[in-house]
Every structure is written in C-alpha cells, then in structure tokens.
Scaffold this motif. Structure first.
Motif, PDB file in Angstrom:
ATOM      1  N   ARG A 191       0.821  -1.205   0.000  1.00 44.48           N
ATOM      2  CA  ARG A 191       0.000   0.000   0.000  1.00 44.48           C
ATOM      3  C   ARG A 191       0.858   1.260   0.000  1.00 44.48           C
TER       4      ARG A 191
ATOM      5  N   HIS B   9      -9.353  -4.280   1.795  1.00 43.11           N
ATOM      6  CA  HIS B   9      -8.441  -3.873   0.728  1.00 43.11           C
ATOM      7  C   HIS B   9      -7.278  -4.847   0.655  1.00 43.11           C
ATOM      8  N   ARG B  10      -7.118  -5.503  -0.503  1.00 39.56           N
ATOM      9  CA  ARG B  10      -5.933  -6.320  -0.754  1.00 39.56           C
ATOM     10  C   ARG B  10      -5.257  -5.742  -1.986  1.00 39.56           C
TER      11      ARG B  10
ATOM     12  N   SER C 166      -2.332  -9.716  -5.254  1.00 36.74           N
ATOM     13  CA  SER C 166      -2.587 -11.115  -4.963  1.00 36.74           C
ATOM     14  C   SER C 166      -1.558 -11.637  -3.968  1.00 36.74           C
TER      15      SER C 166
ATOM     16  N   PRO D   1      -1.291  -9.026   2.343  1.00 39.70           N
ATOM     17  CA  PRO D   1      -2.195  -8.913   3.479  1.00 39.70           C
ATOM     18  C   PRO D   1      -3.429  -8.085   3.142  1.00 39.70           C
ATOM     19  N   VAL D   2      -4.511  -8.372   3.822  1.00 42.04           N
ATOM     20  CA  VAL D   2      -5.778  -7.663   3.615  1.00 42.04           C
ATOM     21  C   VAL D   2      -5.978  -6.674   4.758  1.00 42.04           C
ATOM     22  N   HIS D   3      -6.322  -5.447   4.395  1.00 46.28           N
ATOM     23  CA  HIS D   3      -6.551  -4.391   5.377  1.00 46.28           C
ATOM     24  C   HIS D   3      -8.048  -4.135   5.511  1.00 46.28           C
TER      25      HIS D   3
ATOM     26  N   ALA E 282     -10.871 -13.857   3.944  1.00 47.15           N
ATOM     27  CA  ALA E 282      -9.622 -13.254   3.470  1.00 47.15           C
ATOM     28  C   ALA E 282      -8.435 -14.178   3.704  1.00 47.15           C
TER      29      ALA E 282
ATOM     30  N   ALA F  48      -4.951 -14.813   1.788  1.00 47.33           N
ATOM     31  CA  ALA F  48      -3.994 -13.813   2.275  1.00 47.33           C
ATOM     32  C   ALA F  48      -3.259 -14.335   3.505  1.00 47.33           C
TER      33      ALA F  48
ATOM     34  N   VAL G 136      -4.493 -10.557   8.050  1.00 46.92           N
ATOM     35  CA  VAL G 136      -5.524  -9.521   8.017  1.00 46.92           C
ATOM     36  C   VAL G 136      -5.169  -8.504   9.092  1.00 46.92           C
TER      37      VAL G 136
END
Length: 246
Positions: free
Chosen positions: A28, A171-172, A175, A178-180, A207, A211, A214
């Motif tokens: 990000r 939000h990922r 691929s 980590p997912v936020h 997720a 991922a 998280v």
C-alpha cells in the motif's frame, strides 16, 4: 553508536521486512526513499493520495535519533512509533512543519477467528462504495469518504428485510498480500447485537483463505473496538502517533 543515516533508493523492501507493520503495508505504501541506522530504526518516504508521507519504524529513541539526523524532505503526514515525537529536539519538530495528531494502534491476525453465528449472512455489498457511504453517514459519520473507496471490497450484514445494517471495507492491494480492514459501521438501532463482530469474523475468515494476514487500525482509546478485535484473535503489533502538516 549510531552511524549517520543512510538514504537508499526506492525498492528496498527486504531490509524493512523485519517489521510486521511494514510487511503488512508495503504494497500500500511503495517506498520512494529509505533511511536506515545501525541501531534498528528506519524511515520510509512514500507517496499517498493526500501527499508525501514518512513512516517511522523501530523503537522511539533510535527512531528519534534517525529522524534528527536524516535530511528528509517536507511531507504532509508522518506515522511514527508512539513516543518518538516527544524525544525530538524542538528545532527538529519545527523543521518538519508537522503537528502531533491522534494515537492509534495497529492490530493483525494470521489465524481464523472463533466462528460466530450468522457469518453465512455476510455478503458483498451490491451497491459498492456509494451504498456504503449512505449507510456510513449514519453508522460512522466521522469516517467520511476516501479517494480509493471505489477500489475497496465492501461487505454487508443484511437485516431482516434484506437491507444492509452494517458494512465493512476490505483492501488487498495485490494477490497474496495482506488484507486491510476499515470502515466498520453498524446502524445505531442495530448495535449491541454482535453484528460488527460477526461481520469482521466472516470477512477475516474468507480473506485468510488467500492472504497471509488480516490487519487494521483502531484509535488508541477505542476500548470497545479493542475488546471486539481481541476476542476475534487480533493482537496489537505496533503503537502509532500520527502527525500532519500544521
């Protein structure tokens, strides 16, 4: 003894990977420039939609020494390890042009949360960001709208009539990244029913199928949110102080 700060070009993610907070957000916040010291601190310059940002990594005292010696450019925002700002000399604080902002905590999990009744009711929000904004105007008015909201995955918990009574954004950025989670909001008349926990548990479980982690942020004084996430297996991994241009 700390050596002089060493600036490096963008793309130096590997040396930063020892900090879980950075690993979670590296996709990000692509680094434009990095300063590192020999006593385990780093500063990362990155560009965000709202302007340039500095991210500080490491314990407050070595991070303060690094920030004092680094010739970092002016930025619009900074995220520092909590306690760093108070250790900076007055002239350095004035030089940054920043002012102290709120404290928040970064939490993460790599394990499935305890299963909750109602997780099967959680579905993608059909109206996307536009519908989410309408609900958040009542459920979480302080959140406002963000430039990248249309790119987020929005999830909903429907009420008895089928209309959503709670939403959450995920939000990922790539691929396998980590997912936020963010923008968790429940309509006032549906609170205290465990809906937020069920929504977070369901999205976290889904997720983690793809991922490695998280993660999310909460305000440091949000005791209710902390209890909710702790029960779901999230743990605090970094304590942050935000700074913004005065």
């Amino acid at each position: 003894m700390t050596s002089a700060p060493t600036p490096t070009a963008g793309g130096r993610e590997a040396p930063l990977a020892r900090w879980p907070f950075w690993r979670a957000n590296a996709n990000r916040w692509p680094p434009r420039r990095v300063w590192e010291s020999d006593d385990d601190a780093a500063l990362v310059l990155t560009d965000r939609a709202r302007g340039a940002m500095l991210v500080g990594l490491g314990a407050p005292r070595p991070l303060a020494r690094l920030l004092t010696g680094a010739e970092a450019p002016a930025v619009d925002r900074a995220l520092l390890t909590r306690g760093t700002w108070a250790l900076l000399p007055d002239d350095v604080r004035r030089r940054t042009g920043l002012r102290a902002g709120p404290f928040w905590d970064w939490l993460s999990t790599t394990a499935d949360p305890p299963r909750r009744d109602g997780e099967d009711r959680v579905v993608p929000l059909s109206g996307g960001a536009e519908q989410a904004h309408a609900l958040l105007a009542r459920a979480y008015p302080d959140r406002g709208t963000h430039a990248d909201d249309a790119a987020l995955d929005w999830w909903a918990y429907p009420g008895r009539g089928g209309a959503p009574v709670a939403v959450l954004a995920a939000h990922r950025p790539a691929s396998g990244a980590p997912v936020h989670l963010s923008a968790v909001g429940v309509l006032p008349e549906h609170r205290r029913q465990g809906i937020a926990a069920t929504l977070v548990a369901a999205v976290t479980r889904r997720a983690l199928r793809e991922a490695p982690m998280v993660h999310l942020g909460i305000w440091a004084d949000s005791d209710d949110a902390r209890r909710l996430y702790t029960r779901l297996g999230f743990a605090t991994g970094h304590r942050v102080e935000s700074l913004a241009r005065a």
